[in-house]
Write an enzyme that holds these catalytic residues in place. Sequence first.
Site, short mmCIF file in Angstrom:
data_model
loop_
_atom_site.label_atom_id
_atom_site.label_comp_id
_atom_site.label_asym_id
_atom_site.label_seq_id
_atom_site.Cartn_x
_atom_site.Cartn_y
_atom_site.Cartn_z
N ASN A 110 0.82 -1.21 0.00
CA ASN A 110 0.00 0.00 0.00
C ASN A 110 0.86 1.26 0.00
OD1 ASN A 110 -2.09 -1.80 0.20
ND2 ASN A 110 -2.36 -1.54 2.40
N ASP A 112 -0.64 4.22 0.83
CA ASP A 112 -1.48 5.20 1.53
C ASP A 112 -0.87 5.73 2.83
OD1 ASP A 112 -1.95 3.08 3.42
OD2 ASP A 112 -3.63 2.39 2.20
N HIS A 127 6.13 -0.57 -2.44
CA HIS A 127 5.70 0.26 -3.58
C HIS A 127 5.83 1.75 -3.29
CE1 HIS A 127 3.01 -3.24 -5.21
NE2 HIS A 127 4.29 -3.41 -5.48
N THR A 198 -4.37 -9.23 0.82
CA THR A 198 -3.69 -9.17 -0.46
C THR A 198 -3.97 -10.43 -1.26
OG1 THR A 198 -1.54 -9.11 -1.59
CG2 THR A 198 -1.57 -10.01 0.65
N ALA A 241 -9.88 -7.54 7.55
CA ALA A 241 -8.69 -7.35 8.37
C ALA A 241 -9.00 -6.80 9.75
CB ALA A 241 -7.72 -6.41 7.64
#
Length: 260
Positions: A110, A112, A127, A198, A241
């Site tokens: 993620n 974010d 990432h 994921t 989650a």
Amino acid sequence: MIGDPVLDRVASLLGRARRILFITGAGISADSGLPTYRGIGGLYHDRLTAEGLTIEEALSGEMMALRPDIAWRYIAEIEANCRGARPNAAHRLIAALEQEKPMVCVLTQNVDGLHADAGSRNLIEIHGTVHRLRCNDCPHGRKVPDYAGLQIPPECPRCGGVMRPDVVLFGEPLPPRAIERLEHVLQDGVDLVVSIGTTSVFPYIAGPVVWAARAGVPSVEINPGDTEVSHIVDHRLRLGAAEAMAELWQRIHPHEPAED
């Protein structure tokens, strides 16, 4: 969920484990209001951009080099959809476990920044993150809380080049330092691998679960649906989650109040 034997077994593993690797994807941020997606989001599911491009073309390293205005347009739209999101119980409880255990590492796809916001410090953002910008032409970089008021594309104050988010765009290699950190974590050894939210389609995300299976290390998957590693893991929790982590936390810490 009271009395669920799989939750009880996973809670026992979490409670005993001293070195844990969490692997997280978009599903962990779903309870924070963010769309689940492969790389970008439900924002462009099965549709082209205004320029008639696939989102993979618009958000590629090549596009950032040739037409940064196009790449930035869609990066900014993604950031706007993330803006204001707060960590949920899953992010917070993983960070809390880091305070209790000798080693808890989070490998996340993620961008974010919610794991960092929740307090996770041993964090591999494979990432990158939308909250860090770097220049295409010089070493200058800076952190930003969001893109509100940002000139698009932003200009580097040091050299006048184009700034870009420090994220891995389509067609770009993974950051070598992040790969090295993951390799060191596995070399040093973990005694539990937990995959959360994921689909594990990327080899470097499924890899630690495969490694755990070969090494005899227990593994857990938390995901409502089937994924690329569902047939490999030792224990599966078909839950979201936040719900799963709250249930597990209550079993490990029965005298503490539940997380919302």
